[in-house]
Design a protein around this motif. Sequence first.
Motif, PDB file in Angstrom:
ATOM      1  N   GLN A  79       2.696  29.490  67.632  1.00 53.34           N
ATOM      2  CA  GLN A  79       2.893  30.752  66.907  1.00 53.34           C
ATOM      3  C   GLN A  79       4.004  31.570  67.558  1.00 53.34           C
ATOM      4  N   GLY A  80       4.870  32.132  66.718  1.00 51.10           N
ATOM      5  CA  GLY A  80       5.939  32.997  67.217  1.00 51.10           C
ATOM      6  C   GLY A  80       5.589  34.439  66.889  1.00 51.10           C
ATOM      7  N   GLY A  81       6.381  35.052  66.009  1.00 45.72           N
ATOM      8  CA  GLY A  81       6.156  36.457  65.654  1.00 45.72           C
ATOM      9  C   GLY A  81       5.085  36.664  64.605  1.00 45.72           C
ATOM     10  N   GLY A  88       1.522  28.728  58.204  1.00 44.45           N
ATOM     11  CA  GLY A  88       1.757  27.651  59.178  1.00 44.45           C
ATOM     12  C   GLY A  88       1.336  27.998  60.590  1.00 44.45           C
ATOM     13  N   GLN A  89       1.347  29.282  60.922  1.00 43.89           N
ATOM     14  CA  GLN A  89       1.092  29.730  62.297  1.00 43.89           C
ATOM     15  C   GLN A  89      -0.368  30.076  62.551  1.00 43.89           C
ATOM     16  N   VAL A  90      -1.226  29.924  61.535  1.00 45.34           N
ATOM     17  CA  VAL A  90      -2.635  30.319  61.647  1.00 45.34           C
ATOM     18  C   VAL A  90      -3.493  29.061  61.823  1.00 45.34           C
ATOM     19  N   LEU A 144      16.978  38.840  58.394  1.00 48.03           N
ATOM     20  CA  LEU A 144      15.924  38.902  57.389  1.00 48.03           C
ATOM     21  C   LEU A 144      15.078  40.143  57.624  1.00 48.03           C
ATOM     22  N   ALA A 145      14.324  40.505  56.589  1.00 41.92           N
ATOM     23  CA  ALA A 145      13.585  41.773  56.667  1.00 41.92           C
ATOM     24  C   ALA A 145      12.592  41.777  57.824  1.00 41.92           C
ATOM     25  N   ALA A 146      12.163  40.604  58.278  1.00 42.11           N
ATOM     26  CA  ALA A 146      11.189  40.531  59.365  1.00 42.11           C
ATOM     27  C   ALA A 146      11.865  40.469  60.742  1.00 42.11           C
ATOM     28  N   SER A 149      10.352  41.520  64.133  1.00 49.09           N
ATOM     29  CA  SER A 149       9.149  40.856  64.661  1.00 49.09           C
ATOM     30  C   SER A 149       9.280  39.340  64.791  1.00 49.09           C
ATOM     31  N   CYS A 150      10.009  38.691  63.878  1.00 48.84           N
ATOM     32  CA  CYS A 150      10.057  37.220  63.939  1.00 48.84           C
ATOM     33  C   CYS A 150      10.854  36.781  65.165  1.00 48.84           C
ATOM     34  N   GLU A 151      10.591  35.571  65.626  1.00 45.33           N
ATOM     35  CA  GLU A 151      11.182  35.101  66.880  1.00 45.33           C
ATOM     36  C   GLU A 151      12.042  33.859  66.642  1.00 45.33           C
ATOM     37  N   GLY A 154      10.309  30.642  65.858  1.00 47.97           N
ATOM     38  CA  GLY A 154       9.772  30.639  64.503  1.00 47.97           C
ATOM     39  C   GLY A 154      10.880  30.481  63.469  1.00 47.97           C
ATOM     40  N   ASN A 155      12.012  31.129  63.729  1.00 46.07           N
ATOM     41  CA  ASN A 155      13.141  31.013  62.802  1.00 46.07           C
ATOM     42  C   ASN A 155      13.614  29.559  62.712  1.00 46.07           C
ATOM     43  N   VAL A 156      13.712  28.923  63.877  1.00 43.43           N
ATOM     44  CA  VAL A 156      14.171  27.523  63.884  1.00 43.43           C
ATOM     45  C   VAL A 156      13.098  26.630  63.246  1.00 43.43           C
ATOM     46  N   ALA A 157      11.840  26.870  63.613  1.00 45.43           N
ATOM     47  CA  ALA A 157      10.764  26.003  63.112  1.00 45.43           C
ATOM     48  C   ALA A 157      10.596  26.106  61.600  1.00 45.43           C
ATOM     49  N   THR A 158      11.015  27.269  61.032  1.00 45.80           N
ATOM     50  CA  THR A 158      10.912  27.418  59.575  1.00 45.80           C
ATOM     51  C   THR A 158      12.268  27.248  58.882  1.00 45.80           C
TER      52      THR A 158
HETATM   53  C1  LIG Z   1       8.956  41.176  55.344  1.00 45.31           C
HETATM   54  C2  LIG Z   1       9.295  39.716  55.512  1.00 45.31           C
HETATM   55  C3  LIG Z   1      10.535  39.248  55.064  1.00 45.31           C
HETATM   56  C4  LIG Z   1      10.860  37.900  55.216  1.00 45.31           C
HETATM   57  N1  LIG Z   1      12.084  37.477  54.778  1.00 45.31           N
HETATM   58  C5  LIG Z   1      12.417  36.193  54.943  1.00 45.31           C
HETATM   59  C6  LIG Z   1      13.697  35.727  54.501  1.00 45.31           C
HETATM   60  O1  LIG Z   1      14.500  36.463  53.943  1.00 45.31           O
HETATM   61  N2  LIG Z   1      13.991  34.428  54.724  1.00 45.31           N
HETATM   62  C7  LIG Z   1      13.117  33.572  55.334  1.00 45.31           C
HETATM   63  O2  LIG Z   1      13.449  32.401  55.501  1.00 45.31           O
HETATM   64  N3  LIG Z   1      11.910  33.985  55.743  1.00 45.31           N
HETATM   65  C8  LIG Z   1      11.537  35.257  55.563  1.00 45.31           C
HETATM   66  N4  LIG Z   1      10.309  35.680  55.979  1.00 45.31           N
HETATM   67  C9  LIG Z   1       9.373  34.714  56.586  1.00 45.31           C
HETATM   68  C10 LIG Z   1       9.377  34.684  58.133  1.00 45.31           C
HETATM   69  O3  LIG Z   1       9.848  35.865  58.655  1.00 45.31           O
HETATM   70  C11 LIG Z   1      10.197  33.524  58.637  1.00 45.31           C
HETATM   71  O4  LIG Z   1       9.601  32.341  58.235  1.00 45.31           O
HETATM   72  C12 LIG Z   1      10.376  33.513  60.170  1.00 45.31           C
HETATM   73  O5  LIG Z   1      11.360  32.555  60.490  1.00 45.31           O
HETATM   74  C13 LIG Z   1       9.093  33.167  60.923  1.00 45.31           C
HETATM   75  O6  LIG Z   1       9.271  33.438  62.299  1.00 45.31           O
HETATM   76  P1  LIG Z   1       8.027  33.792  63.244  1.00 45.31           P
HETATM   77  O7  LIG Z   1       8.523  33.886  64.635  1.00 45.31           O
HETATM   78  O8  LIG Z   1       7.303  34.958  62.729  1.00 45.31           O
HETATM   79  O9  LIG Z   1       7.147  32.477  63.084  1.00 45.31           O
HETATM   80  P2  LIG Z   1       5.581  32.333  62.866  1.00 45.31           P
HETATM   81  O10 LIG Z   1       5.172  33.041  61.639  1.00 45.31           O
HETATM   82  O11 LIG Z   1       4.849  32.674  64.089  1.00 45.31           O
HETATM   83  O12 LIG Z   1       5.484  30.759  62.622  1.00 45.31           O
HETATM   84  C14 LIG Z   1       6.044  30.165  61.485  1.00 45.31           C
HETATM   85  C15 LIG Z   1       5.932  28.629  61.595  1.00 45.31           C
HETATM   86  O13 LIG Z   1       6.721  28.161  62.668  1.00 45.31           O
HETATM   87  C16 LIG Z   1       5.908  27.509  63.659  1.00 45.31           C
HETATM   88  N5  LIG Z   1       6.424  27.934  64.959  1.00 45.31           N
HETATM   89  C17 LIG Z   1       6.594  29.196  65.412  1.00 45.31           C
HETATM   90  N6  LIG Z   1       7.174  29.182  66.615  1.00 45.31           N
HETATM   91  C18 LIG Z   1       7.375  27.885  66.938  1.00 45.31           C
HETATM   92  C19 LIG Z   1       7.947  27.214  68.054  1.00 45.31           C
HETATM   93  N7  LIG Z   1       8.456  27.886  69.080  1.00 45.31           N
HETATM   94  N8  LIG Z   1       7.982  25.865  68.033  1.00 45.31           N
HETATM   95  C20 LIG Z   1       7.481  25.160  66.993  1.00 45.31           C
HETATM   96  N9  LIG Z   1       6.943  25.733  65.914  1.00 45.31           N
HETATM   97  C21 LIG Z   1       6.898  27.082  65.890  1.00 45.31           C
HETATM   98  C22 LIG Z   1       4.486  27.956  63.367  1.00 45.31           C
HETATM   99  O14 LIG Z   1       3.548  26.978  63.782  1.00 45.31           O
HETATM  100  C23 LIG Z   1       4.522  28.131  61.861  1.00 45.31           C
HETATM  101  O15 LIG Z   1       4.350  26.891  61.231  1.00 45.31           O
HETATM  102  C24 LIG Z   1       9.940  37.014  55.823  1.00 45.31           C
HETATM  103  C25 LIG Z   1       8.702  37.483  56.273  1.00 45.31           C
HETATM  104  C26 LIG Z   1       8.377  38.825  56.120  1.00 45.31           C
HETATM  105  C27 LIG Z   1       7.053  39.301  56.619  1.00 45.31           C
END
Ligand SMILES: Cc1cc2nc3c(=O)[nH]c(=O)nc-3n(C[C@H](O)[C@H](O)[C@H](O)COP(=O)(O)OP(=O)(O)OC[C@H]3O[C@@H](n4cnc5c(N)ncnc54)[C@H](O)[C@@H]3O)c2cc1C
Length: 479
Positions: A79-81, A88-90, A144-146, A149-151, A154-158
């Motif tokens: 889990q990242g941000g 996916g992160q739950v 991105l709007a997040a 908080s996002c890390e 997480g950005n790379v993983a998604t």
């Molecule tokens: C308001 C809002 C706006 C958004 N806008 C966009 C947008 O414009 N474009 C977009 O693409 N997304 C958007 N998102 C979705 C989200 O922000 C992205 O998917 C972001 O990249 C997730 O990062 P995170 O650190 O929060 O990851 P998490 O939510 O913590 O995890 C996401 C996934 O990645 C995996 N993961 C996390 N960290 C790691 C790691 N270090 N190694 C391996 N796997 C890992 C988790 O298991 C999970 O499957 C938005 C979300 C919100 C709430």
Amino acid sequence: MDTPPTPSAPLSAALIDRFASIVGTAYAVREPNDIAPYLVERRDLFHGRTPIVLRPGSADEVAAIARLANETRTPIVPQGGNTGLVGGQVPDNSGTEVVVSLSRLDKIRSVDPEADAMIAEAGVVLADAQAAAEAADRLLPLSLAAEGSCEIGGNVATNAGGTAVLAYGNTRDLVLGLEVVLASGEVWNGLRTLRKDNTGYDLKNLFIGSEGTLGIITAAALKLFPRPRSVGTALIGLASPEAALALLHRARAIAGHALTSFELMSRLGIDFVLSHLPGSRDPLATRHEWYVLLEVSSGRSDGEARDLVEAIFVDASEAGLIEDGVRAETVEQARAIWHIRHGLPDVQAFEGGSIKHDVSVPVAAVPELIARGSERVRAMIPAIRPVPFGHLGDGNIHFNFTQPPEMDKAAFLGRWQEVNAAVHEIVGELGGSISAEHGIGQLKRSLLPRFKDAVELDLMRKIKATLDPNGILNPGKVL
Ligand SMILES: Cc1cc2nc3c(=O)[nH]c(=O)nc-3n(C[C@H](O)[C@H](O)[C@H](O)COP(=O)(O)OP(=O)(O)OC[C@H]3O[C@@H](n4cnc5c(N)ncnc54)[C@H](O)[C@@H]3O)c2cc1C
């Protein structure tokens, strides 16, 4: 939605202690109240359970966690941000999965303006990585709007997309190298910043977008760019998505690669923002059915971006595409325009339930998608309120539907799959994708076999089996 439990045995107290000892008691979260925030996500669609959240402070600790998990067949959920939108992160609700939070890996290891590269650890918040690039007079274009908080992990993983994909590509296009902890506990140091490297398979691309199912990303080498000398931001009111598409073509012809964002919003979306987002105000004097936020960036001169925006206004007005528009004269005005766009994803929650789709189609098919999708879904739930918005320049629309004001929220959300099926069918007919940028996670896992080629799915399963033979990495996600 409660997530289906996996058939693993409960974790013994002794095993939980062994996991805790890797990170130290201070970073092994065991109190239910402290664990709670890691078990839910933004949309409140998925709730899981876990006996422990581990907060490692180094790649070596992550590797030790993976080794123990692999040895004991304990499922782990990176889990990242926790801003992901597909669950996916739950963890699941079996209480047998261990959550591994990467947030303490928050160092920026290097910023090299000459090589136009930075190395950031997985837990670096995206906005902090952007700020570090800016401090070195460079641009990290992922936005991105997040981003507060996002890390990075997480950005790379998604393989996050966002608002600058039009000019700079998805996260995949911005990654030069990765450091990844494998399921075996081995650490792959692929943190290269080379621009060219044709020495066999490009392994980093396996992990980008794999949503924690193939490895745990601990650091990333990211591409930087020269910071624009000037940025021009405008908000334009127009009659239809067709007019917005015509504007996109004309804007591209004028600005070329300098056109860095092109976001579509409907009036209803703007109304939601005005009603619920503090500090927002109607950007134009008159109401319009549709709005485009466009941004032009110039690396050449202070005035160029402004001149390009002006040229786009003149050209599109002559073509009869623009009903009204405003060009930001100051940084604050540009921020106010972006404030509206960035506020859109969250304000729908104030209007009741929303059934959401993150879909893409060929750019030219976006108007047809919006028209057919809205008509089809309105035939199912007459007073439903379509709120399509998003990255028109990438053919990626967040095709969201908010509940009728008088309808019961639970009854409305109970129609989620039915509405999804209707929209996804049209997306399929238009040659699009059911997940443009948010990924598959838990939310779309059951849909994948219907929309993905069987050979492709089989290859994905083989890759998963090779990299994670014991299935410990984020089971029940993606595949
Ligand atoms: C308001 C809002 C706006 C958004 N806008 C966009 C947008 O414009 N474009 C977009 O693409 N997304 C958007 N998102 C979705 C989200 O922000 C992205 O998917 C972001 O990249 C997730 O990062 P995170 O650190 O929060 O990851 P998490 O939510 O913590 O995890 C996401 C996934 O990645 C995996 N993961 C996390 N960290 C790691 C790691 N270090 N190694 C391996 N796997 C890992 C988790 O298991 C999970 O499957 C938005 C979300 C919100 C709430």
